[in-house]
Design a protein around this motif. Sequence first.
Motif, PDB file in Angstrom:
ATOM      1  N   MET A  15       0.843  -1.200   0.000  1.00  0.00           N
ATOM      2  CA  MET A  15       0.000   0.000   0.000  1.00  0.00           C
ATOM      3  C   MET A  15       0.875   1.246   0.000  1.00  0.00           C
ATOM      4  SD  MET A  15      -2.755   1.303   2.889  1.00  0.00           S
ATOM      5  CE  MET A  15      -1.467   1.850   4.014  1.00  0.00           C
ATOM      6  N   THR A  16       0.593   2.153  -0.932  1.00  0.00           N
ATOM      7  CA  THR A  16       1.343   3.406  -0.971  1.00  0.00           C
ATOM      8  C   THR A  16       0.571   4.499  -0.250  1.00  0.00           C
ATOM      9  OG1 THR A  16       2.260   5.122  -2.407  1.00  0.00           O
ATOM     10  CG2 THR A  16       0.306   3.988  -3.208  1.00  0.00           C
ATOM     11  N   THR A  17       1.297   5.352   0.456  1.00  0.00           N
ATOM     12  CA  THR A  17       0.629   6.450   1.163  1.00  0.00           C
ATOM     13  C   THR A  17       1.107   7.807   0.673  1.00  0.00           C
ATOM     14  OG1 THR A  17       2.262   6.231   2.932  1.00  0.00           O
ATOM     15  CG2 THR A  17       0.139   5.153   3.250  1.00  0.00           C
ATOM     16  N   SER A  18       1.893   7.824  -0.410  1.00  0.00           N
ATOM     17  CA  SER A  18       2.259   9.111  -0.997  1.00  0.00           C
ATOM     18  C   SER A  18       1.090   9.619  -1.838  1.00  0.00           C
ATOM     19  CB  SER A  18       3.506   8.964  -1.866  1.00  0.00           C
ATOM     20  OG  SER A  18       3.238   8.086  -2.941  1.00  0.00           O
ATOM     21  N   THR A  19       1.077  10.905  -2.146  1.00  0.00           N
ATOM     22  CA  THR A  19      -0.029  11.476  -2.912  1.00  0.00           C
ATOM     23  C   THR A  19       0.494  12.169  -4.158  1.00  0.00           C
ATOM     24  OG1 THR A  19      -0.016  13.688  -1.913  1.00  0.00           O
ATOM     25  CG2 THR A  19      -1.228  11.972  -0.746  1.00  0.00           C
ATOM     26  N   ALA A  20      -0.430  12.362  -5.074  1.00  0.00           N
ATOM     27  CA  ALA A  20      -0.138  13.130  -6.280  1.00  0.00           C
ATOM     28  C   ALA A  20      -1.190  14.221  -6.387  1.00  0.00           C
ATOM     29  CB  ALA A  20      -0.159  12.214  -7.502  1.00  0.00           C
ATOM     30  N   ILE A  21      -1.294  15.036  -5.335  1.00  0.00           N
ATOM     31  CA  ILE A  21      -2.325  16.063  -5.301  1.00  0.00           C
ATOM     32  C   ILE A  21      -2.101  17.059  -6.436  1.00  0.00           C
ATOM     33  CG2 ILE A  21      -1.051  17.504  -3.635  1.00  0.00           C
ATOM     34  CD1 ILE A  21      -3.819  18.224  -2.416  1.00  0.00           C
ATOM     35  N   ARG A  22      -3.146  17.407  -7.130  1.00  0.00           N
ATOM     36  CA  ARG A  22      -3.009  18.286  -8.297  1.00  0.00           C
ATOM     37  C   ARG A  22      -2.755  19.723  -7.862  1.00  0.00           C
ATOM     38  NH1 ARG A  22      -7.957  16.424  -8.556  1.00  0.00           N
ATOM     39  NH2 ARG A  22      -7.797  15.458 -10.611  1.00  0.00           N
ATOM     40  N   ARG A  23      -2.045  20.434  -8.693  1.00  0.00           N
ATOM     41  CA  ARG A  23      -1.780  21.855  -8.481  1.00  0.00           C
ATOM     42  C   ARG A  23      -2.456  22.639  -9.598  1.00  0.00           C
ATOM     43  NH1 ARG A  23       2.870  22.601  -4.894  1.00  0.00           N
ATOM     44  NH2 ARG A  23       2.727  24.818  -5.359  1.00  0.00           N
ATOM     45  N   LEU A  24      -3.179  23.670  -9.223  1.00  0.00           N
ATOM     46  CA  LEU A  24      -3.842  24.545 -10.183  1.00  0.00           C
ATOM     47  C   LEU A  24      -3.402  25.974  -9.936  1.00  0.00           C
ATOM     48  CD1 LEU A  24      -7.529  23.184 -10.111  1.00  0.00           C
ATOM     49  CD2 LEU A  24      -5.702  22.574 -11.698  1.00  0.00           C
ATOM     50  N   ASN A  25      -3.424  26.783 -10.984  1.00  0.00           N
ATOM     51  CA  ASN A  25      -3.075  28.196 -10.863  1.00  0.00           C
ATOM     52  C   ASN A  25      -4.173  29.006 -11.533  1.00  0.00           C
ATOM     53  OD1 ASN A  25      -1.933  30.839 -11.164  1.00  0.00           O
ATOM     54  ND2 ASN A  25       0.102  29.937 -10.875  1.00  0.00           N
ATOM     55  N   ALA A  26      -4.749  29.922 -10.772  1.00  0.00           N
ATOM     56  CA  ALA A  26      -5.858  30.721 -11.297  1.00  0.00           C
ATOM     57  C   ALA A  26      -5.440  31.606 -12.460  1.00  0.00           C
ATOM     58  CB  ALA A  26      -6.458  31.571 -10.180  1.00  0.00           C
ATOM     59  N   ALA A  27      -4.129  31.793 -12.660  1.00  0.00           N
ATOM     60  CA  ALA A  27      -3.651  32.607 -13.775  1.00  0.00           C
ATOM     61  C   ALA A  27      -3.648  31.839 -15.096  1.00  0.00           C
ATOM     62  CB  ALA A  27      -2.239  33.119 -13.483  1.00  0.00           C
ATOM     63  N   ASP A  28      -3.754  30.522 -15.039  1.00  0.00           N
ATOM     64  CA  ASP A  28      -3.742  29.734 -16.265  1.00  0.00           C
ATOM     65  C   ASP A  28      -5.006  30.002 -17.082  1.00  0.00           C
ATOM     66  OD1 ASP A  28      -1.377  28.661 -15.485  1.00  0.00           O
ATOM     67  OD2 ASP A  28      -2.221  26.779 -14.727  1.00  0.00           O
ATOM     68  N   PRO A  29      -4.893  30.083 -18.392  1.00  0.00           N
ATOM     69  CA  PRO A  29      -6.065  30.395 -19.222  1.00  0.00           C
ATOM     70  C   PRO A  29      -7.162  29.345 -19.154  1.00  0.00           C
ATOM     71  CG  PRO A  29      -4.154  29.822 -20.578  1.00  0.00           C
ATOM     72  CD  PRO A  29      -3.646  30.001 -19.187  1.00  0.00           C
ATOM     73  N   ASP A  30      -6.811  28.094 -18.868  1.00  0.00           N
ATOM     74  CA  ASP A  30      -7.830  27.048 -18.793  1.00  0.00           C
ATOM     75  C   ASP A  30      -8.166  26.669 -17.346  1.00  0.00           C
ATOM     76  OD1 ASP A  30      -5.414  25.945 -18.218  1.00  0.00           O
ATOM     77  OD2 ASP A  30      -5.617  24.193 -19.534  1.00  0.00           O
ATOM     78  N   PHE A  31      -7.895  27.602 -16.405  1.00  0.00           N
ATOM     79  CA  PHE A  31      -8.161  27.330 -14.994  1.00  0.00           C
ATOM     80  C   PHE A  31      -9.627  27.013 -14.744  1.00  0.00           C
ATOM     81  CE2 PHE A  31      -9.592  29.161 -10.877  1.00  0.00           C
ATOM     82  CZ  PHE A  31      -9.000  28.229 -10.029  1.00  0.00           C
ATOM     83  N   ALA A  32     -10.530  27.792 -15.341  1.00  0.00           N
ATOM     84  CA  ALA A  32     -11.963  27.593 -15.099  1.00  0.00           C
ATOM     85  C   ALA A  32     -12.394  26.191 -15.503  1.00  0.00           C
ATOM     86  CB  ALA A  32     -12.769  28.645 -15.849  1.00  0.00           C
ATOM     87  N   ARG A  33     -11.884  25.711 -16.636  1.00  0.00           N
ATOM     88  CA  ARG A  33     -12.246  24.370 -17.095  1.00  0.00           C
ATOM     89  C   ARG A  33     -11.721  23.308 -16.140  1.00  0.00           C
ATOM     90  NH1 ARG A  33      -9.657  20.634 -20.163  1.00  0.00           N
ATOM     91  NH2 ARG A  33      -7.950  22.079 -20.647  1.00  0.00           N
ATOM     92  N   HIS A  34     -10.480  23.475 -15.694  1.00  0.00           N
ATOM     93  CA  HIS A  34      -9.903  22.510 -14.757  1.00  0.00           C
ATOM     94  C   HIS A  34     -10.651  22.527 -13.419  1.00  0.00           C
ATOM     95  CE1 HIS A  34      -6.653  21.095 -17.194  1.00  0.00           C
ATOM     96  NE2 HIS A  34      -6.118  22.301 -17.355  1.00  0.00           N
ATOM     97  N   LEU A  35     -11.054  23.717 -12.981  1.00  0.00           N
ATOM     98  CA  LEU A  35     -11.782  23.814 -11.714  1.00  0.00           C
ATOM     99  C   LEU A  35     -13.147  23.142 -11.838  1.00  0.00           C
ATOM    100  CD1 LEU A  35     -11.839  24.875  -8.815  1.00  0.00           C
ATOM    101  CD2 LEU A  35     -12.800  27.022  -9.682  1.00  0.00           C
ATOM    102  N   ASP A  36     -13.835  23.379 -12.948  1.00  0.00           N
ATOM    103  CA  ASP A  36     -15.140  22.736 -13.156  1.00  0.00           C
ATOM    104  C   ASP A  36     -15.004  21.218 -13.130  1.00  0.00           C
ATOM    105  OD1 ASP A  36     -16.462  25.118 -13.326  1.00  0.00           O
ATOM    106  OD2 ASP A  36     -16.487  25.195 -15.518  1.00  0.00           O
TER     107      ASP A  36
END
Length: 441
Positions: A1-22
């Motif tokens: 069992m692995t307990t490390s994570t690959a939590i995503r990083r988002l930046n509101a300055a990115d042009p496709d931020f809204a799509r990724h957030l949705d």
Amino acid sequence: MTTSTAIRRLNAADPDFARHLDHLLSWESVSDDAVNQRVLDIIQAVRERGDAALVEFTQRFDGVEAKSIDDLILGRERLELALTRITVEQRQALEKAAERVRLYHERQKQDSWSYTEADGTVLGQKVTPLDRAGLYVPGGKASYPSSVLMNAIPAKVAGVGEVVMVVPTPRGEVNELVLAAACIAGVDRVFTIGGAQAVAALAYGTESVPQVDKVVGPGNIYVATAKRHVFGQVGIDMIAGPSEILVVCDGQTDPDWIAMDLFSQAEHDEDAQSILVSPDAAFLDRVAASIEKLLPTMDRAEIIRTSIDGRGALIQVRDMEQAMEVANRIAPEHLELSVADPQAWLPKIRHAGAIFMGRHTSEALGDYCAGPNHVLPTSGTARFSSPLGVYDFQKRSSIIFCSEQGASELGKTASVLARGESLSAHARSAEYRILADQEGN
């Protein structure tokens, strides 16, 4: 069992931020056809066969050897016995939490009101509690005595005549803390049934289970689907999605604290959502490091990892103003304002189920004992919904009393509008009350 994570990083300055957030926020809670049909069949069986269907389903789904409905009823004395079976520390904690929840909800009580116009017409509102409320409580090991307090106490404060609790006991497993909480909260009757069959019994009534006016409380997909189907026959609180937390931090809170706050929701289940928003990129890095460091120490590490990887995120924003915009876009169930001056930012928040102010106010306090209700709108529904409260167990009736003079004056207006809608009986009903000497005025 692995307990490390690959939590995503988002930046509101990115042009496709809204799509990724949705995409991050998307959650589909609609039951599939198989679940839907199964629930409809269960509801029909309970409506047709009552107690016998409840006994049969409890035997089949919960593995409980019940010969009759009497084996599925817990009296008040059994709830009082539970109080003696828990530790003194647990009883004191339940009683303290119950008192705080009660005091908070006492302030929500609405009273009847009226006012009298110059001609003697009286208008007002009569506030009346529901006669009976049904409380669904998950059973077995995944039991939440805090939910008993949060659902039953507002009903009692509202003046509900009878609170009926249903709680499954899979394989006969009874949770004493849940029963003790029911005793402290003033629950009147308990049936050890669960699933869609319990919701159906509360909505339509059986020979033994009384029909209620409203069904509240969390449950699995079968319970949620059943609540959808019985809505209209009875009221319901909400169709809740997975638990959520959004932390907005200025970068000055201990990153270990923030990581654990994110874990506090992620440990509920794999679909729970934990999001951190901050203008400080270096702080996001420190929290990510804290997540990696602390995750292996958690009892529910695998659930937390799946939740964080699947639906979690660390979001960088331009400044705190943009953080507020993102928070309102998400409309979270739980919002922590982990900042130096939370009061200054509060006016900017329009959509949130519960708002936790300052670095020291963890969401966990609200889950158990702060006082406000922990039954909150999820999946963005905080845009139009509110926490469960006393007002959910009260209904309002309009009061209209017209004096002779008032009926005459209002009758003229009603007549014009009714005839404009081609409803002549409406018009004539109002016109009969117009005083003869005023007809030409």
